[in-house]
Design an enzyme around this catalytic site. Sequence first.
Site, PDB file in Angstrom:
ATOM      1  CG  ASP A 166      22.490 -20.943  19.136  1.00 46.13           C
ATOM      2  OD1 ASP A 166      21.976 -20.579  18.066  1.00 46.13           O
ATOM      3  OD2 ASP A 166      22.403 -22.103  19.567  1.00 46.13           O
ATOM      4  CE1 TYR A 247      19.828 -20.657   9.602  1.00 42.23           C
ATOM      5  CE2 TYR A 247      21.508 -20.462  11.299  1.00 42.23           C
ATOM      6  CZ  TYR A 247      20.255 -20.885  10.903  1.00 42.23           C
ATOM      7  OH  TYR A 247      19.435 -21.528  11.784  1.00 42.23           O
TER       8      TYR A 247
END
Length: 459
Positions: A166, A247
């Site tokens: 997601d 990330y």
Amino acid sequence: MRLMIAGGGGFRVPLVYRALCAGPFAGLVDRVVLYDVDAQRLRAIDAVLRDMPTAAATRPDVVMSTDLAEALSGTDMVFAAIRPGGTAGRIADERIALELGLLGQETTGAGGISYALRTIPHMTKLAEAMRKHCPDAWLINFTNPAGMVTEALLPVLGRRVIGICDSAGGLVQRAARAAGSPLPDGTLDGVGYYGLNHLGWLYRLAPDGRDLLPELLADPAAIESMEEGRLFGRELLTKLGCLPNEYLYYYYRSSQATAAITQQRETRGASIHHQQSSLYPGLLESTDAYALWDAARRSREEGYLAEARTHGEQRDEEDLAGGGYERVALSVMRALSGGGTAQLILNVPNAPVVAVGDPATADVAVPGLPADAVVEVPCEVTPDGALPLAQEPPRGQFLTLMRHVKEVERLTIRAVRNGEREAAVQAFASHPLVGATPQGRQLLEGYEQAFPELRGLWR
């Protein structure tokens, strides 16, 4: 429809069930089979589902099983979110890297390689069991590292395995809201995004034909309103000319992230392990299991990427409310089962593609990466599967990093598939967050001590 969830005792399973009980996915499934190797965790999650405040008429039947063949029999769709070694394993994934002065994170860097080495064999067994007991079923893979695990399963399931996450879709939605042009669910018109799982960039946002991204990047208030703006800072985003997946913080701010994790009282994995160690027994004893679980869920969401919020910043309320990866998975499932075409960012092979613009340039979705490599890009999902939408050629630094990490992923898969210990050493050593063969050997030796079953992989 019958849905089987592998890892059915997992902490986030109630999010999937809650989404199936109300809203756009109600009525999509009539039976949910929860499969897990841990019967106690299954009973605890069952207690949460039974206590969930939803209308009885919309609740799918729930069946629990510790028998894989039984759980798969008659199944139309499989969701997989397993964690071999449990949360204690995550602690080791993080700790062993940190002890060598390297980033200690669950899916990124050394910890992600360790997680993949012990997870791919279990996921391969699941895929092989699906071919035997439900050969027409689709596998929607949540298991991390999602892109690498999905690629490892292609020889068994082909295009009937689709990886989901997601974080990329969340980035797109946050950017669209910040730009004042929210996107309807299931559409990615004008969205340009390319990368690998947990390693991607939003490079275009043109829902009405005009790219809103340059104006968004030039607006300090709008950027500050976004999680990614606070993570990376406007100076770096202006230099990149795009919005990175959250990330990528571990790449662009690696030293800062490692220092912040080291200075914390405990790692993220240790925090979750301690929370769950007390939560699961408590769920079995509680008279309000759902409320207990939901409070733990919110606390866990608040701690996500805490190492990047060193000045007391808070996550956005939309991100704390839940409704991320389970919505992606259920949107995929609905489209696969004939509920209408959907556009979603998914992990799929780089080709064949749905051409956008000039078909002559659309041999692969991400130019510069192999056709059989799993990439994370916008896809069009129909009952025939998920086909990637062709993207622009990535700029040099982005393509270089993607190629570098993809080679690490392929070395890791090869190590498991062929039993090549040296390939595992090279996977660790060549990762951009490691970068040296001696450290690669130290890492593998450390993980072999923590997870003795890894030694059984090598021939």
